[in-house]
Design a protein around this motif. Sequence first.
Motif, PDB file in Angstrom:
ATOM      1  N   THR A  61       5.037  28.030 -13.955  1.00 44.33           N
ATOM      2  CA  THR A  61       4.781  29.337 -14.544  1.00 44.33           C
ATOM      3  C   THR A  61       3.891  29.173 -15.768  1.00 44.33           C
ATOM      4  O   THR A  61       4.089  28.238 -16.549  1.00 44.33           O
ATOM      5  N   LYS A  64       4.227  33.200 -20.892  1.00 44.70           N
ATOM      6  CA  LYS A  64       3.528  34.280 -21.588  1.00 44.70           C
ATOM      7  C   LYS A  64       3.347  33.998 -23.080  1.00 44.70           C
ATOM      8  O   LYS A  64       2.267  34.186 -23.618  1.00 44.70           O
ATOM      9  N   TRP A  69       1.564  25.802 -18.782  1.00 43.79           N
ATOM     10  CA  TRP A  69       2.180  25.686 -17.461  1.00 43.79           C
ATOM     11  C   TRP A  69       3.460  24.885 -17.621  1.00 43.79           C
ATOM     12  O   TRP A  69       3.437  23.735 -18.074  1.00 43.79           O
ATOM     13  N   ILE A 139       5.292  37.014  -9.836  1.00 43.31           N
ATOM     14  CA  ILE A 139       5.106  36.825 -11.270  1.00 43.31           C
ATOM     15  C   ILE A 139       6.120  37.702 -12.011  1.00 43.31           C
ATOM     16  O   ILE A 139       6.171  38.908 -11.801  1.00 43.31           O
ATOM     17  N   SER A 143       5.940  35.742 -17.461  1.00 44.19           N
ATOM     18  CA  SER A 143       4.841  34.862 -17.068  1.00 44.19           C
ATOM     19  C   SER A 143       3.508  35.590 -17.039  1.00 44.19           C
ATOM     20  O   SER A 143       3.445  36.777 -16.743  1.00 44.19           O
ATOM     21  N   LEU A 144       2.471  34.834 -17.304  1.00 39.18           N
ATOM     22  CA  LEU A 144       1.117  35.340 -17.091  1.00 39.18           C
ATOM     23  C   LEU A 144       0.677  35.058 -15.659  1.00 39.18           C
ATOM     24  O   LEU A 144      -0.135  35.780 -15.101  1.00 39.18           O
ATOM     25  N   ASN A 145       1.228  33.984 -15.093  1.00 42.30           N
ATOM     26  CA  ASN A 145       0.883  33.594 -13.728  1.00 42.30           C
ATOM     27  C   ASN A 145       1.965  32.647 -13.210  1.00 42.30           C
ATOM     28  O   ASN A 145       2.683  32.032 -13.996  1.00 42.30           O
ATOM     29  N   ARG A 147       2.112  29.660 -10.018  1.00 44.30           N
ATOM     30  CA  ARG A 147       1.212  29.045  -9.044  1.00 44.30           C
ATOM     31  C   ARG A 147       1.752  27.709  -8.549  1.00 44.30           C
ATOM     32  O   ARG A 147       2.369  26.961  -9.299  1.00 44.30           O
TER      33      ARG A 147
END
Length: 173
Positions: A61, A64, A69, A139, A143-145, A147
Motif C-alpha cells: 500500500t 497516505k 510503499w 484502495i 492509501s493512495l494506491n 499494487r
Amino acid sequence: MSLFDDTVLVLKGYEDQEELRQAFLDHLEVHPDGTWKSCHAGHITASALVVDPGRGQVLLTLHKKLRMWLQMGGHCEPADPTLAAAALREATEESGIPDLTLLPGGPVRLDRHPIPAPCHWHFDVQYAAVAPPGAVHAISDESLNVRWFGYDEVADVADESVVRLLEATRSRL
C-alpha cells in the motif's frame, strides 16, 4: 486473555531478534497501556505482508500520510482479541481482499520504527497473509494506491524493513 497478555505471549519467541524482542517487553513493562494508540511513548502495532506465492508477488500500500510503499497494518483496537486478529483485520481492510489467511507459526518478524509526534515509536509485530487465488484488491481510505509487486521489485520501491519482512516471509513459504 487480554490483548496485552497475548502480546507478551507472542513475544516469548524471536531469539534471532532477542534485543528487539526485549525492547518490546521492556516497553510493555513500563507502559501497561503500550498496546494502545493512546500511549504516546510508543505502542504495539500489527501488520501483515500480503503475498500471492503462486504468482511470486506481494501487495503493498502507498501509505497516505507517509507516502511510502508498506505492508498493510496499523493500530490495535479494543475489539481485537489477539495481535494476529489485529493484523488480519488491518490487512483485510487495507487490501480489500476477503479470505486472507495468516501463515502458520505466528508473526514473521518484529520491527520498531520512529513515527511523528505525538507518539514516538511503533513496535510492530509483523505477520504474513496469503491471498486466495485470483484475489482482487481495492484502495482503502488510508492509501493512495495498492499494487502487486514481484518479489524482485520490492527492494526498488520499499524500505529495508519491508525487504526484511519479505525475506522472512519467503523463508516460511
